[in-house]
Design a protein around this motif. Sequence first.
Motif, PDB file in Angstrom:
ATOM      1  N   PRO A 173      11.633  -3.339  -9.757  1.00 43.66           N
ATOM      2  CA  PRO A 173      10.428  -3.152 -10.574  1.00 43.66           C
ATOM      3  C   PRO A 173      10.389  -4.033 -11.821  1.00 43.66           C
ATOM      4  O   PRO A 173      11.405  -4.267 -12.470  1.00 43.66           O
ATOM      5  N   TYR A 201       8.207   4.405 -20.089  1.00 44.35           N
ATOM      6  CA  TYR A 201       7.651   4.544 -18.739  1.00 44.35           C
ATOM      7  C   TYR A 201       8.044   5.837 -18.026  1.00 44.35           C
ATOM      8  O   TYR A 201       7.188   6.520 -17.461  1.00 44.35           O
ATOM      9  N   LEU A 234       3.669   1.124  -5.646  1.00 47.30           N
ATOM     10  CA  LEU A 234       3.237   0.192  -6.681  1.00 47.30           C
ATOM     11  C   LEU A 234       4.443  -0.360  -7.437  1.00 47.30           C
ATOM     12  O   LEU A 234       4.573  -1.569  -7.639  1.00 47.30           O
ATOM     13  N   ILE A 235       5.344   0.517  -7.829  1.00 44.37           N
ATOM     14  CA  ILE A 235       6.479   0.135  -8.671  1.00 44.37           C
ATOM     15  C   ILE A 235       7.475  -0.741  -7.920  1.00 44.37           C
ATOM     16  O   ILE A 235       7.957  -1.757  -8.452  1.00 44.37           O
ATOM     17  N   THR A 295       4.518  -5.353  -7.336  1.00 40.90           N
ATOM     18  CA  THR A 295       3.440  -5.558  -8.303  1.00 40.90           C
ATOM     19  C   THR A 295       4.021  -5.827  -9.688  1.00 40.90           C
ATOM     20  O   THR A 295       4.654  -4.952 -10.282  1.00 40.90           O
ATOM     21  N   GLU A 296       3.831  -7.045 -10.183  1.00 38.82           N
ATOM     22  CA  GLU A 296       4.289  -7.384 -11.525  1.00 38.82           C
ATOM     23  C   GLU A 296       3.434  -6.640 -12.553  1.00 38.82           C
ATOM     24  O   GLU A 296       2.225  -6.492 -12.376  1.00 38.82           O
ATOM     25  N   ASN A 297       4.073  -6.190 -13.619  1.00 35.32           N
ATOM     26  CA  ASN A 297       3.363  -5.474 -14.689  1.00 35.32           C
ATOM     27  C   ASN A 297       2.552  -4.308 -14.118  1.00 35.32           C
ATOM     28  O   ASN A 297       1.380  -4.109 -14.443  1.00 35.32           O
ATOM     29  N   TRP A 298       3.213  -3.534 -13.274  1.00 38.35           N
ATOM     30  CA  TRP A 298       2.560  -2.397 -12.620  1.00 38.35           C
ATOM     31  C   TRP A 298       2.012  -1.383 -13.628  1.00 38.35           C
ATOM     32  O   TRP A 298       1.116  -0.599 -13.307  1.00 38.35           O
ATOM     33  N   ASP A 299       2.555  -1.412 -14.852  1.00 37.61           N
ATOM     34  CA  ASP A 299       2.165  -0.443 -15.878  1.00 37.61           C
ATOM     35  C   ASP A 299       0.898  -0.845 -16.620  1.00 37.61           C
ATOM     36  O   ASP A 299       0.365  -0.056 -17.413  1.00 37.61           O
ATOM     37  N   HIS A 339      -3.686  -1.050 -12.426  1.00 37.71           N
ATOM     38  CA  HIS A 339      -2.821  -1.026 -11.250  1.00 37.71           C
ATOM     39  C   HIS A 339      -2.545   0.407 -10.788  1.00 37.71           C
ATOM     40  O   HIS A 339      -2.738   0.746  -9.610  1.00 37.71           O
ATOM     41  N   LEU A 340      -2.067   1.244 -11.709  1.00 34.16           N
ATOM     42  CA  LEU A 340      -1.725   2.613 -11.329  1.00 34.16           C
ATOM     43  C   LEU A 340      -2.978   3.406 -10.974  1.00 34.16           C
ATOM     44  O   LEU A 340      -2.994   4.155  -9.996  1.00 34.16           O
ATOM     45  N   ALA A 397      -4.082   2.389  -7.487  1.00 29.61           N
ATOM     46  CA  ALA A 397      -3.150   2.858  -6.459  1.00 29.61           C
ATOM     47  C   ALA A 397      -3.327   4.349  -6.201  1.00 29.61           C
ATOM     48  O   ALA A 397      -3.312   4.807  -5.049  1.00 29.61           O
TER      49      ALA A 397
END
Length: 219
Positions: A84, A104, A131-132, A136-140, A144-145, A148
């Motif tokens: 991640p 996180y 996702l994590i 996925t880069e920079n999922w946070d 993105h979240l 998903a």
Amino acid sequence: MADELKTVDVFFSFRSPYSYLVTPDLLKLRADYNVEVKLRPVLPIALRAKGALFDDPQAQLKVGYILTDAFRRAEFLGMKMAWPSPDPIVQDLTTFEVAEDQPYIYRLSALGIAAEKLGKGIDFAHAASHLIFGGTENWDQGDHLKNALADAGIDLDALEANLNIEDCLKEVEANQAMLEKAGHWGVPTMAFNGEPFFGQDRIDTLRWRLDQKGLKKAD
């Protein structure tokens, strides 16, 4: 007691690659059996019991093996796997020192608790972990979240509207005590009828036990 016998408790960490790898099997378990599959988020070992792994003189060897095995297992299962970015735990993987500020993991764990209250815990775990760990880069960041979770039928804004992280983390602590009571310390552990099934590769054993109990849904 009948209801208890039909519950599978899933002790799950949002930093565990093996927890990620078990999520498709958990959805299938729920679809195939007359059981309630309940998400029980726990904190990663780096926060929950750091000394159990990271203070060991052979920590580098053990962590190296876990990473090698997890990526190999993902390839075997035909699942994407990337470490991640960002890591759900802020930790120096050279010294294994864990940062005091953890932006996180507490939120993820609390959201998992909140989703379970809506009967969507396993769906949340599946969507968030893909996702994590799915590359996925920079999922946070950004949506993105949110996107998903929307694909899993979960409204992130609604989930967060009344989110009390402090209260949720009390439930996380209770889950950790429940995991120990079930007879294990690692994740993922699935507990059924007081019996722990530890590891992503123990789903077949759990299914065998559920078959013995006559819990398979009719075709």
